[in-house]
Design a protein around this motif. Sequence first.
Motif, mmCIF file in Angstrom:
data_model
loop_
_atom_site.group_PDB
_atom_site.id
_atom_site.type_symbol
_atom_site.label_atom_id
_atom_site.label_comp_id
_atom_site.label_asym_id
_atom_site.label_seq_id
_atom_site.Cartn_x
_atom_site.Cartn_y
_atom_site.Cartn_z
ATOM 1 N N LYS A 33 0.833 -1.207 0.000
ATOM 2 C CA LYS A 33 0.000 0.000 0.000
ATOM 3 C C LYS A 33 0.866 1.254 0.000
ATOM 4 O O LYS A 33 0.587 2.231 -0.706
ATOM 5 C CB LYS A 33 -0.910 -0.019 1.221
ATOM 6 C CG LYS A 33 -1.783 1.219 1.408
ATOM 7 C CD LYS A 33 -2.748 0.989 2.563
ATOM 8 C CE LYS A 33 -3.483 2.269 2.929
ATOM 9 N NZ LYS A 33 -2.643 3.222 3.641
ATOM 10 N N LEU A 73 -5.400 0.476 -4.626
ATOM 11 C CA LEU A 73 -5.321 1.004 -3.262
ATOM 12 C C LEU A 73 -6.598 0.713 -2.478
ATOM 13 O O LEU A 73 -6.547 0.326 -1.305
ATOM 14 C CB LEU A 73 -5.061 2.508 -3.306
ATOM 15 C CG LEU A 73 -4.621 3.173 -1.996
ATOM 16 C CD1 LEU A 73 -3.323 2.573 -1.504
ATOM 17 C CD2 LEU A 73 -4.459 4.673 -2.199
ATOM 18 N N ARG A 99 1.223 6.747 -6.761
ATOM 19 C CA ARG A 99 0.083 7.610 -7.026
ATOM 20 C C ARG A 99 0.482 9.085 -6.916
ATOM 21 O O ARG A 99 0.051 9.928 -7.709
ATOM 22 C CB ARG A 99 -1.055 7.296 -6.061
ATOM 23 C CG ARG A 99 -2.366 7.942 -6.448
ATOM 24 C CD ARG A 99 -3.460 7.533 -5.530
ATOM 25 N NE ARG A 99 -3.246 7.999 -4.161
ATOM 26 C CZ ARG A 99 -4.205 8.070 -3.245
ATOM 27 N NH1 ARG A 99 -5.431 7.697 -3.546
ATOM 28 N NH2 ARG A 99 -3.934 8.497 -2.039
ATOM 29 N N GLU A 145 0.912 4.178 -2.865
ATOM 30 C CA GLU A 145 0.665 5.585 -2.511
ATOM 31 C C GLU A 145 1.775 6.478 -3.049
ATOM 32 O O GLU A 145 1.512 7.602 -3.515
ATOM 33 C CB GLU A 145 0.540 5.719 -0.996
ATOM 34 C CG GLU A 145 -0.777 5.170 -0.448
ATOM 35 C CD GLU A 145 -0.815 5.140 1.064
ATOM 36 O OE1 GLU A 145 -1.916 5.081 1.623
ATOM 37 O OE2 GLU A 145 0.278 5.155 1.697
#
Length: 515
Positions: A147, A210, A154, A151
Motif C-alpha cells: 500500500k 489502493l 500515485r 501511494e
Amino acid sequence: MSHIEKDHSPPAGFRILDLFAGPGGLDVAAEVLGHRVTGIEWDDGACTTREAAGMDTFQGDVRQYRAAFFPHAQVLTGGPPCQTFTVAGHGAGRRALDKVIQYIERLHHAVRCENGQDWKQIFRTWRKISEELRLKELEAKEVKDEKREIEELRTTKRRAIKNRLEQLGNSPDEVKKFLKKLKALQNPDEFSDDELKSLLKQLGDLNDRLDKLKNKLEELGDERTGLVLQPLWWVIERSKRPGSEPYEAVILEQVPAVMPVWDEYVKVLASLGYRTRTQLMHTEAFGVPQTRRRAVLMARLDRAALENELHPGHLPKVSETHERYQPGSRPPKANQADTLPVDSAEGADDKQPQPWVSMGKALKRAQAISSDLPCRPAFTVISNYGTGGVPEARGRRDHDVPSATITGKVSRNRVVEKGTDKKLDRFTPAEAGVLQTFPVAYPWDGNDISQQIGNAVPPRLALHVLRHVLEPELSDKEAKARLEQAASRLEAWQPGEPVRALRHRGLKGHPLTDR
C-alpha cells in the motif's frame, strides 16, 4: 518502587488490573473511590503521563503478559483498541466484525463443550486462534508495505498529471480544481490528449488497487483484532485455569460500534458465572461536560449461580444523573444546578435528572481550584471536523453547552469570542483534560498529549460504572452520597509521587503477583 506500594490510604476495596490503561482515566476514578489499580499500557506518551501522576504501570504489549502473572488482581478493566466495525451493509468492516465474533464463538464452544473443564483443550483453542492472528498480522504487514509503494506511485502520477495540465495551458486555478476532482473522474477517454489520458488511466488503476488493499487490511484486522480478544481470554484463563480464582468483576468500554463484540462477550461471561449488562452510555448524562457515547460491558461474578450451575441473570443499568443534551437545547437557568458533583438542591426530587454540565461551568469550577487556567470570556469552539458530510461546515459549540466529543484533534479546535470572529487561545491540555473530567492538576506529559486526552476514559463516567459494579449493595441514598464524595475528591485530586513504569522484571515482588 510502584505507587501501589507507597499508598498509605485506607485499604482498597479491590485490586484492579486495567488493560490498555491509557493515561489513567479509569485509574484516577478508582483511586478516589478507594481502589488500587495497576495498568498495562504500551504507548510511551501515556506511560510518561502515568508516571508523572504516580499511577502503577507495566509498560508493554498486553499480549506479552498473562492473567496468570497477576493472581491477586480481583477486577479486570480495559478499553482494547478496536478496528472500525461498519455494521451497516456488507463492507470490509462488517466482515471484520463477523470474523471477531467467530473467534469469540470458538472460545465459547471450547468453554461450553463436554470437556470444557479440560484446561488443555481450552488453551489449545486459544493457541490456534493466536497463531491464525499472528499469520494475519504478517500478511497485513506485507499489504501495508505494498500500500505504501502504491501511494508513492500515485503521488508521482498526480504530479505528472499536474505538469501535463500546465503544459496544455491550464491556469493554476483550473489545475487545482481538476486535481481536486480526480477521485470522482469516471471516463479518461473523454480527453483528447493521449499523454494525459494515459496518466489518468494509470492513476485510476492505482486508486483501484489502493481501495482493494484498504479493504484487505480491514478484513485482516491487523493487531487490533487480537487485542480486542485479550480481555475475554484473560477472564477465561482466570476462570478455567487450574489453581486460579475468577475475577470478581469485569468492566470494558469502547466506541459504540464495538457493542456487537460486547454482546458476544456476554454469552461467554454468562457461561462462566457472571451477571452481565451492556449499556450505551451518553457521557453528558453522567455529569461529563461533553457529548460522547461509549459502549460499556459490565460483569459481576455470581458465585451462587456458578456453584449451582444456574443462569446468573443480568446486572441493572447504571442510572443516569443528568439530562441528555439535544442540539439546540437552551442552557440551564442560572438558578438551576449545573455542577460536576451529583448534589441536588435541598428538597429536590432525588430521581429528577440534573441539567447537563456546560463547558463554561466545568472550566469555571476548575479555575477555582487552579489559577493556572486562563479566564475566558463567553466563547465558541469551532471543531476541526466538518458536519453533515461537508468538510467546510465546521461544527460549533458555545461555552454554555457541553463540548462536542473530545478527540485526539482537540488542540486543533479553534476558540473564538462568542458572537465574533475574535480569536482566543486554543484549549490548553489542562482545559481539554477538564472537559474529559480529569482533575485540573492532572500532570499531562510525554508525546501527543491531545491524543492521550482524546483516547482516555472520562473519569467521571468511570466513577459511575465502578461504583455500580463494585458496590451493588449500596442503597440509592448511599450510592448518591458515595458519588458526591468521589466527585469532590476527583476535582481536588493531586498527583502522588512520580513513579517509573515497570516491565517484566518488575513482576517479582509486585502486590498483584506476590503477597
